[in-house]
Scaffold this motif. Structure first.
Motif, PDB file in Angstrom:
ATOM      1  N   ALA A 249       0.819  -1.216   0.000  1.00 44.02           N
ATOM      2  CA  ALA A 249       0.000   0.000   0.000  1.00 44.02           C
ATOM      3  C   ALA A 249       0.854   1.268   0.000  1.00 44.02           C
ATOM      4  CB  ALA A 249      -0.920   0.002   1.213  1.00 44.02           C
TER       5      ALA A 249
ATOM      6  N   ARG B   1      -4.360   5.120   6.528  1.00 42.08           N
ATOM      7  CA  ARG B   1      -4.195   4.121   5.475  1.00 42.08           C
ATOM      8  C   ARG B   1      -3.581   2.826   6.007  1.00 42.08           C
ATOM      9  NH1 ARG B   1      -0.769   7.430   1.285  1.00 42.08           N
ATOM     10  NH2 ARG B   1       0.245   7.926   3.288  1.00 42.08           N
TER      11      ARG B   1
ATOM     12  N   GLU C  50     -13.462   0.688  -1.176  1.00 46.71           N
ATOM     13  CA  GLU C  50     -13.099   1.620  -2.245  1.00 46.71           C
ATOM     14  C   GLU C  50     -11.779   1.258  -2.903  1.00 46.71           C
ATOM     15  OE1 GLU C  50     -15.384   5.551  -0.389  1.00 46.71           O
ATOM     16  OE2 GLU C  50     -13.221   5.344  -0.153  1.00 46.71           O
ATOM     17  N   ARG C  51     -10.847   0.750  -2.116  1.00 43.13           N
ATOM     18  CA  ARG C  51      -9.495   0.500  -2.622  1.00 43.13           C
ATOM     19  C   ARG C  51      -9.256  -0.943  -3.034  1.00 43.13           C
ATOM     20  NH1 ARG C  51     -10.122   4.650   0.090  1.00 43.13           N
ATOM     21  NH2 ARG C  51      -8.791   6.506  -0.071  1.00 43.13           N
ATOM     22  N   TYR C  52     -10.100  -1.843  -2.583  1.00 41.89           N
ATOM     23  CA  TYR C  52      -9.983  -3.269  -2.915  1.00 41.89           C
ATOM     24  C   TYR C  52     -11.373  -3.751  -3.338  1.00 41.89           C
ATOM     25  CZ  TYR C  52      -5.688  -2.670  -0.175  1.00 41.89           C
ATOM     26  OH  TYR C  52      -4.472  -2.227   0.324  1.00 41.89           O
TER      27      TYR C  52
ATOM     28  N   SER D   5     -13.967   7.890  -5.192  1.00 43.45           N
ATOM     29  CA  SER D   5     -13.730   6.710  -4.357  1.00 43.45           C
ATOM     30  C   SER D   5     -15.026   5.951  -4.118  1.00 43.45           C
ATOM     31  CB  SER D   5     -13.110   7.132  -3.023  1.00 43.45           C
ATOM     32  OG  SER D   5     -11.823   7.708  -3.224  1.00 43.45           O
TER      33      SER D   5
END
Length: 369
Positions: free
Chosen positions: A41, A147, A187-189, A292
């Motif tokens: 990340a 994060r 949102e990120r995965y 996002s």
């Protein structure tokens, strides 16, 4: 509902004599190394820092920098032949707890997931429970970058969660701070989870002042080198239980959680450092970003409490609207007669809440989209 809820009039007895022994019989305890997930990340893993429990009898010094978890194997649970348990294996649920909480607090919810055929993987977030600490004071929570929470949870789900799902659906159940982290993970995965339940998620915290002012104050205090200092007005855990502050909740459940907390020093996180506040507000801004929100592909249900004093409802509404506007499947369910912890409410509220969660997880994906 094919199973019985725990009788509130006999709550402590049923938890201690039935639920906890059954959970212990199917639990695998361990420590997850988040270093690889954090590097992927773009984060530098933190060096082992202050740990008030490093010399404890459980050997926590050997787990420097690692995150504690409890994973419950539904196959082992099925061998116990508990009344009301399904014979079907339906996959796994990853559980993400809230601010100052710990995985074991969710033992009752874990029990219900197991009864319904789901293995459960529950992580103690950094700075919570038995996971890595970065503060000398065990009551105080600090994080350097929001994060990191997101990378840790995603890495845990990609490894332990998928292993326990064993090719079946992998779902997410998260509450409060854990729900804000969960939203950012979605949102990120976007292909990590099959379904997600966000229970009173911290899309934006309730800070006791306008959040623009809280943001300015926390940024200023951190710039002055006070990031590890306690937020004004908060205190250490002192063992006091004020049931008057929980007028709608099940007092039997509140007493059980409190006794568990008093019995384990690792469970006594209680207040925020200024850096945690700054990072929670940065998380909020990131999660509400329109692009996002549009990236979310996982069908989700967001539960909102009518008497919530810990997170703000209006940002939850905006989040759901923005996910929907981006083409995602998001449903908001408001429970007017609930406090922040819906899982702590009396059975009359908890039962319908559980029914909706389990029905949502059981729906074919095509019907959830």
């Amino acid at each position: 509902m094919q199973f019985a809820l725990i009788d509130e009039s006999r709550y402590a007895e049923e938890m201690s004599q039935t639920v906890m022994p059954a959970l212990a019989a199917c639990c695998d305890e361990g420590w997850f190394d988040p270093s690889d997930a954090e590097r992927e990340a773009g984060l530098t893993p933190l060096a082992p820092g202050a740990d008030p429990f490093a010399s404890s009898a459980d050997g926590s010094a050997a787990h420097d920098g690692k995150l504690h978890y409890l994973c419950y194997d539904v196959t082992k649970f099925a061998n116990l032949r508990e009344p009301g348990a399904t014979a079907a294996f339906r996959g796994a649920v990853v559980l993400s707890h809230g601010f100052t909480e710990f995985a074991e607090k969710y033992s009752e919810m874990i029990w219900y997931f197991l009864l319904n055929g789901y293995s459960v993987c529950a992580l103690d977030h950094r700075g919570h429970g038995k996971s890595a600490r970065d503060m000398d004071n065990p009551s105080l929570v600090w994080i350097d970058d929001w994060r990191r929470y997101v990378a840790d949870l995603a890495g845990f789900a990609q490894t332990l969660g998928r292993s326990y799902a064993d090719g079946q659906p992998l779902h997410l159940y998260c509450h409060s701070m854990g729900g804000g982290i969960g939203a950012a993970v979605l949102e990120r995965y976007p292909d990590l989870f099959d379904k997600a339940v966000l229970s009173c998620p911290m899309i934006a915290p309730a800070t006791g002042m306008p959040n623009w002012l809280a943001r300015t104050l926390s940024e200023t205090m951190c710039a002055l080198g006070m990031g590890r200092s306690r937020v004004f007005g908060q205190t250490d855990f002192d063992g006091t239980l004020d049931l008057g502050s929980h007028p709608y909740s099940s007092h039997a459940r509140e007493r059980w959680y409190h006794q568990m907390r008093c019995a384990h020093a690792e469970y006594q996180t209680y207040s925020a450092a200024f850096e945690w506040v700054r990072q929670s507000l940065r998380l909020s801004r990131a999660v509400l970003d329109r692009e996002s929100c549009a990236a979310i592909e996982t069908p989700l249900t967001l539960f909102q409490a009518g008497h919530d004093v810990w997170v703000l409802n209006e940002p939850q509404n905006r989040f759901v609207e923005r996910v929907q506007a981006g083409g995602g499947s998001a449903r908001l369910v408001r429970i007017d007669d609930s406090e922040h912890e819906i899982f702590s409410m009396p059975n009359a509220v908890l039962g319908p809440y559980l029914d909706q969660i389990l029905e949502f997880f059981a729906e074919p994906i095509s019907e959830s989209v």
